[in-house]
Design a protein around this motif. Sequence first.
Motif, short mmCIF file in Angstrom:
data_model
loop_
_atom_site.label_atom_id
_atom_site.label_comp_id
_atom_site.label_asym_id
_atom_site.label_seq_id
_atom_site.Cartn_x
_atom_site.Cartn_y
_atom_site.Cartn_z
N VAL A 1 38.65 -46.51 17.21
CA VAL A 1 39.91 -46.39 16.72
C VAL A 1 39.59 -46.23 15.07
CG1 VAL A 1 42.08 -48.01 16.37
CG2 VAL A 1 40.81 -47.87 18.34
N TYR A 2 38.86 -46.72 14.60
CA TYR A 2 38.74 -46.65 13.06
C TYR A 2 38.16 -45.37 12.89
CZ TYR A 2 36.27 -47.55 8.77
OH TYR A 2 35.80 -47.31 7.57
N ARG A 3 37.24 -44.52 13.52
CA ARG A 3 36.92 -43.21 13.23
C ARG A 3 38.03 -42.47 13.68
NH1 ARG A 3 30.88 -42.24 16.06
NH2 ARG A 3 29.63 -43.08 14.06
N LEU A 4 38.74 -42.83 14.53
CA LEU A 4 40.03 -41.70 14.70
C LEU A 4 40.99 -41.87 13.63
CD1 LEU A 4 41.64 -40.00 16.81
CD2 LEU A 4 42.62 -42.13 17.81
N VAL A 5 41.34 -42.99 13.02
CA VAL A 5 42.31 -43.14 12.08
C VAL A 5 41.62 -42.43 10.81
CG1 VAL A 5 43.12 -44.80 10.41
CG2 VAL A 5 43.27 -45.25 12.94
N LEU A 6 40.13 -42.46 10.63
CA LEU A 6 39.56 -41.86 9.63
C LEU A 6 39.77 -40.33 9.63
CD1 LEU A 6 36.30 -43.84 8.57
CD2 LEU A 6 38.60 -43.86 7.48
N ALA A 7 39.55 -39.68 10.83
CA ALA A 7 39.62 -38.29 11.18
C ALA A 7 40.94 -37.97 10.82
CB ALA A 7 39.20 -37.85 12.69
#
Length: 271
Positions: free
Chosen positions: A236-242
Amino acid sequence: MPFFAEGGTPCGVFSRTHLIVMTVCFLLVWTAVVLTRRMQERTLVRLTRIIAVLITVLEGGKIAYCFIHGQYGLNQWLPLWFCSLFLYCAWCAGFGKGKIRRAGRLFLVGGGIIAGASFLIMPSTSVANYPMWHYLSCYSMLFHSLMHYLGLMYLVTGVQKLTVRDFSLYALFVGVFCALGIVVNHYSGCNLMFMREPYNLPIPFLHTLAASCQPAYSLVIYLAYVFGTFFPTLGVYRLVLAVKEKMRHMNRRGLPAGESAGEHRRRKNVV
């Protein structure tokens, strides 16, 4: 029903009262995160220290309650469960240095966010056994709300980032407490960290495994703790950063936030 008394009608998981309190807890936590998302690291560390002291005092109240009512078994009062690690990682993150501090912060974001939210949804060890306005129920909902909030804050403010390379330290931190639970269980016959048996989990495979091969069962529980919390949070963290990076890229190209390149061209043509 007296606040500290034994007995009383349990509130019940997914009862109307529980659902209302759970919703209020989530709304308060997420609102607080939005309002304090620009908090500086120094302030966040001070807040972590305050929360560490607060939950330690309240945990002392829980232990005193258990002793007063004759609940002397380690399962009842010793804070050695997965969610209990919030108590220790808050001290590590707030007062520790170097890798001790980093390990505490990693647990807050890698495990605390999911664990805190999961308990608010399924408070099977408090609300299922006590009225909602009992000390143990109120404390458990506050404890896990703070756990969820503090984990989100370290991630949202960027004080603690999350990468695959962090997994080894996170796994080691959790592993230390799992190992401690195994040792204490061996000499006391308890089920701390659920490393001895799955209690009332409705998963037949775990019950069969615990009965036939204890070491394999303990390993499965440990892997569930570390993989089942860290990597969903990381995803989820990577998705938000992307998404944020894409928005920044679009803004650098002169596009209004939230508007795609195609939409921007169509709007300009209409104008």
